[in-house]
Design an enzyme around this catalytic site. Sequence first.
Site, short mmCIF file in Angstrom:
data_model
loop_
_atom_site.label_atom_id
_atom_site.label_comp_id
_atom_site.label_asym_id
_atom_site.label_seq_id
_atom_site.Cartn_x
_atom_site.Cartn_y
_atom_site.Cartn_z
N ARG A 1 0.92 -1.08 -0.13
CA ARG A 1 0.00 0.01 0.06
C ARG A 1 0.83 1.27 0.01
O ARG A 1 1.63 1.44 0.83
CB ARG A 1 -0.97 0.00 1.27
N HIS B 1 1.74 -2.02 5.66
CA HIS B 1 1.60 -2.52 4.25
C HIS B 1 2.51 -1.69 3.54
O HIS B 1 2.88 -2.09 2.26
CB HIS B 1 0.09 -2.09 3.85
N ASP C 1 -3.64 -8.24 3.42
CA ASP C 1 -4.77 -8.47 3.82
C ASP C 1 -5.64 -9.63 2.91
O ASP C 1 -5.58 -9.48 1.80
CB ASP C 1 -5.64 -7.24 3.90
N GLU D 1 -7.18 -7.77 13.76
CA GLU D 1 -7.57 -7.95 12.41
C GLU D 1 -7.49 -9.28 11.89
O GLU D 1 -6.31 -9.61 11.56
CB GLU D 1 -7.06 -6.95 11.22
N HIS E 1 -5.17 -9.41 8.66
CA HIS E 1 -3.83 -8.85 8.24
C HIS E 1 -2.78 -9.73 8.80
O HIS E 1 -2.68 -10.27 10.03
CB HIS E 1 -4.00 -7.54 9.28
#
Length: 269
Positions: A106, A151, A158, A240, A243
């Site tokens: 990301r 990320h 994810d 999460e 994740h």
Amino acid sequence: MTRLSRAARGVITAVAALLTVTAASAPARATPDPRAPKDFVALSTVDPTIIQEMRYFTPHNFVGERVDGYRQPICLLTRPAAEGLHRAQRQLLRHGYSLKVYDCYRPQRAVDHFVRWAEDLDDETMKAEFYPEVGKTRLFTDGYIAEKSGHSRGSTMDLTIVRLPARPTRPYTPGQPLVPCFATKRERFPDNSLDMGTGFDCFDPLAHTLDPRVQGQQRANRLLLKSTLEKLGFVNLAEEWWHYTYKPEPYPDTYFDFPVAWKSLSAGR
């Protein structure tokens, strides 16, 4: 000063003025986008069988629009992380399952987009699905949004598990009625993954991997993902279920900002 010298001076002055105007009107050269280090790869070149549903390339995410930096719907990762997913996929395929990634590398510009969105308290377009019981003023305090993301280091992703053969899911249409991400699987937005108890990117304690309220098959599905990946060097973020980070990270302290696109890679298309 002679007439000739005065005339010559006038010509020089006119030319200089013309050059100044031309330089001012010329468009500034665009700064080229940064490129990924050589050991970043597209996941599909390491394992083309892993399903990809890159949510931040679409408007079906908590922001409600395509996120900055996502120019193509592809998963980019460091090679060690991609090869780790390949090993996990080989194990799951033998049991009739496949991995599916929602997000991989990301860029920092995407994280900056999240921060701007979180600071805009009037924008609650996707609240009913992704954070129905969390006030937007608490997104930073509760850790759902941060100015840096693992990320961006390239080894975090994810993901979920899909039973094969994978059934197609209908696309999200902006403006359609939203259902809370912790509703039953039958009620919430369709996803061809196993039932993990909540949808992806659900800002709610029920998304914590080992939340005691998640039991039965939902808990078993989370533990299947967790056990498969942890044996191969991945570490889960407890808040999460989706994740995971591959360890050791090649770039534990570097946050990259090249776009998510084939041309960002050394061997880009």
